[in-house]
Design an enzyme around this catalytic site. Structure first.
Site, mmCIF file in Angstrom:
data_model
loop_
_atom_site.group_PDB
_atom_site.id
_atom_site.type_symbol
_atom_site.label_atom_id
_atom_site.label_comp_id
_atom_site.label_asym_id
_atom_site.label_seq_id
_atom_site.Cartn_x
_atom_site.Cartn_y
_atom_site.Cartn_z
ATOM 1 N N TRP A 254 0.798 -1.230 0.000
ATOM 2 C CA TRP A 254 0.000 0.000 0.000
ATOM 3 C C TRP A 254 0.833 1.284 0.000
ATOM 4 C CZ3 TRP A 254 1.993 2.287 4.194
ATOM 5 C CH2 TRP A 254 2.517 1.454 5.193
ATOM 6 N N PRO B 84 -4.407 -6.560 -4.789
ATOM 7 C CA PRO B 84 -3.813 -5.385 -4.136
ATOM 8 C C PRO B 84 -3.949 -5.468 -2.615
ATOM 9 C CG PRO B 84 -5.963 -4.838 -5.045
ATOM 10 C CD PRO B 84 -5.683 -6.263 -5.455
ATOM 11 N N GLU C 179 -5.037 -4.880 1.127
ATOM 12 C CA GLU C 179 -6.338 -4.625 1.758
ATOM 13 C C GLU C 179 -6.424 -3.198 2.295
ATOM 14 O OE1 GLU C 179 -4.024 -6.759 2.509
ATOM 15 O OE2 GLU C 179 -3.941 -7.298 4.643
ATOM 16 N N GLU D 288 9.886 -8.639 -3.894
ATOM 17 C CA GLU D 288 10.512 -7.355 -3.524
ATOM 18 C C GLU D 288 10.109 -7.090 -2.089
ATOM 19 O OE1 GLU D 288 12.487 -5.411 -5.284
ATOM 20 O OE2 GLU D 288 12.217 -6.061 -7.354
ATOM 21 N N CYS E 122 10.194 1.603 1.302
ATOM 22 C CA CYS E 122 11.063 0.429 1.484
ATOM 23 C C CYS E 122 12.531 0.837 1.559
ATOM 24 C CB CYS E 122 10.828 -0.587 0.377
ATOM 25 S SG CYS E 122 11.018 0.082 -1.277
#
Ligand code: NAD
Length: 456
Positions: A132, A157, A159, A228, A262
């Site tokens: 997300w 996708p 939630e 990833e 990330c």
């Protein structure tokens, strides 16, 4: 059985409109329909597939404000940044398609005996399971290479951001045959069922733990994976670094998207001779950030995406303080889903905040005494996504960068590479990767076709 997926605006805490959850019992049929649609799609040439999808770029541009507004209402990103993400996806869309197409052009190899062609074939059905934090970009990165390589896609996708995904895929589906790009709405249960189905490749962006589960599950039938995963990116600030520039980067890269990136800078190692100066500079910058309503254009830090995410960040801060970290800025309790930008010093590797992914707006500074020590600390992590080294002597900074175990290392800048470079993690930050010709080709099965050369 849950039949509706209800998300909550992380700022207002109002309920967003619901979406019907995909029944797990339907999963095999969805994958089967995608496989049938894929049989015709894979018969098209790569350039025909590109032509079919190109028109979506203009539609994405038209809908960028709507996509950004939905994303912001679902995960709390400042509206301007969310719309910017949507516009970036729209404006790079055609270039992305062409980049994949050129990577998939057959490659010729020959020796004195034979001539070979390396072809890039579709796998079949690809599961695209996404997170997300960049809720539009993640979809585009996972799905475009899969489609252009000739695969059908079943997308699941997050939630947390299902409605923006439904809107984005809806636009792509205006240009695609029915059932070729299916969307599954739900949480980990739907994700697990999709991985357990007959999909041929699982393209996943998310946490290390879920990635490990997917690798184990897909491994049972040797289905391909591209994973990833999370990171714990280090930044090394050498003694000769421009402290202002290093602090600018540290602030930007620790706090943007409320630290939910990330490749956020999660560990900062600073030469002890400039540690105090660097800490002051970082605190000055943290103090300029404005936490608040994502719709307010002056807001730089929105709420955390969820109460769960806030709880993780707060527990890391509390653990660090209990173990002796000094709070230089922030760390005060906040209402709602907010976490104040926080600067901690005096941290060490006994603390969760230096070992586990925090994914929040926290900058952690630890002083080092020698370059060897800095490199050892930076490499002391199971993760290995990005890293950064700051220093005025760029040759020396490059030598330090070469000693770091990370998929992407920036010298006096962030870790993102030039265009056509892969996005790649080392160690437990990834298995397989995407982007650039090397990444695009992972969405295809290689086939080497060889024949004898005519005798001269
Ligand atoms: P997550 O692993 O909890 O969830 C990711 C997705 O997987 C969601 O769609 C979820 O429903 C699904 N899922 C959950 N359990 C599953 C299971 N057992 N099988 C299949 N699917 C399952 O991660 P998250 O909280 O959504 O994402 C945050 C993580 O993503 C962070 O670790 C972050 O670093 C990472 N991330 C990595 C990159 C990268 O490029 N390396 C980019 C963005 C985010």
């Amino acid at each position: 059985m849950v039949t509706c997926l209800q998300t909550v605006n992380p700022f207002t805490r109002d309920a967003n409109p619901t979406l019907p959850v995909t029944p797990i019992a339907n999963m095999d049929a969805i994958v089967a329909r995608a496989r049938v649609a894929g049989a015709q799609w894979m018969a098209l040439s790569v350039s025909e597939r590109v032509e079919r999808l190109e028109g979506a770029a203009a539609r994405l541009q038209e809908e960028a404000s709507r996509l950004g507004a939905i994303a912001s209402s679902e995960m709390g990103k400042p509206l301007g940044e969310a719309v910017g993400e949507a516009k970036h996806c729209a404006s790079s869309f055609v270039e992305d398609l062409r980049s994949v197409a050129s990577a998939l052009a057959p490659i010729k190899r020959e020796d004195e005996r034979v001539s070979s062609t390396i072809c890039f074939d579709p796998f079949g059905v690809v599961a695209a399971i996404t997170t997300w934090n960049f809720p539009i970009l993640m979809l585009q990165q996972s799905v475009l290479p899969a489609l252009i390589a000739g695969n059908a896609v079943v997308a699941k996708p997050s939630e947390v951001t299902p409605r923006v995904a439904e809107a984005y895929y809806g636009i792509l589906n205006e240009f695609l045959p029915v059932d070729l790009l299916a969307i599954v709405i739900g949480d980990g249960a739907q994700g697990r069922a999709l991985v357990a189905s007959s999909v041929d490749l699982v393209v996943f962006t998310g946490s290390r733990n879920t990635g490990a589960h997917i690798a184990a599950e897909a491994g049972k039938r040797l289905a391909r994976v591209i994973l990833e995963l999370g990171g714990k990116d280090p930044m090394i600030v050498l003694a000769d670094a421009d402290v202002g520039k290093a602090a600018d980067f540290a602030s930007r890269n620790s706090f943007r998207n409320a630290g939910q990136v990330c490749v956020s800078t999660e560990r900062i190692y600073v030469d002890h001779s400039i540690a105090a100066e660097f800490e002051n500079a970082l605190v000055e910058r943290a103090a300029t950030l404005k936490m608040g309503d994502p719709a307010d254009p002056t807001t730089t830090i929105g709420p955390m995406s969820s109460a769960r995410q806030k709880a993780i960040v707060e527990s890391h801060i509390a653990d660090a303080i209990a173990r002796g970290a000094r709070v230089l800025y922030g760390a005060r309790k906040q209402a709602g889903n907010f976490v104040e930008p926080t600067v901690l010093a005096g941290v060490d590797h006994s603390m969760d905040i230096m070992r586990e992914e925090t994914f929040g707006p926290v900058a952690c500074v630890m002083a080092f005494g020698s370059i060897d020590e800095a490199v050892a600390l930076a490499n002391d992590s199971p993760f290995g996504l990005g890293a950064a080294v700051f220093g005025a002597d760029e040759d020396r900074a490059m030598r330090v960068a070469q000693r770091l175990t990370a998929g992407m290392v920036g010298v006096n800048q962030g870790c993102g590479g030039a265009s056509e470079c892969p996005w790649v993690g080392a160690r437990q930050s990834g298995l397989g990767f995407h982007s650039g010709p090397e990444g695009h080709r992972q969405f295809a099965q290689l086939r080497v076709l060889t024949r004898k050369k005519p005798k001269s």
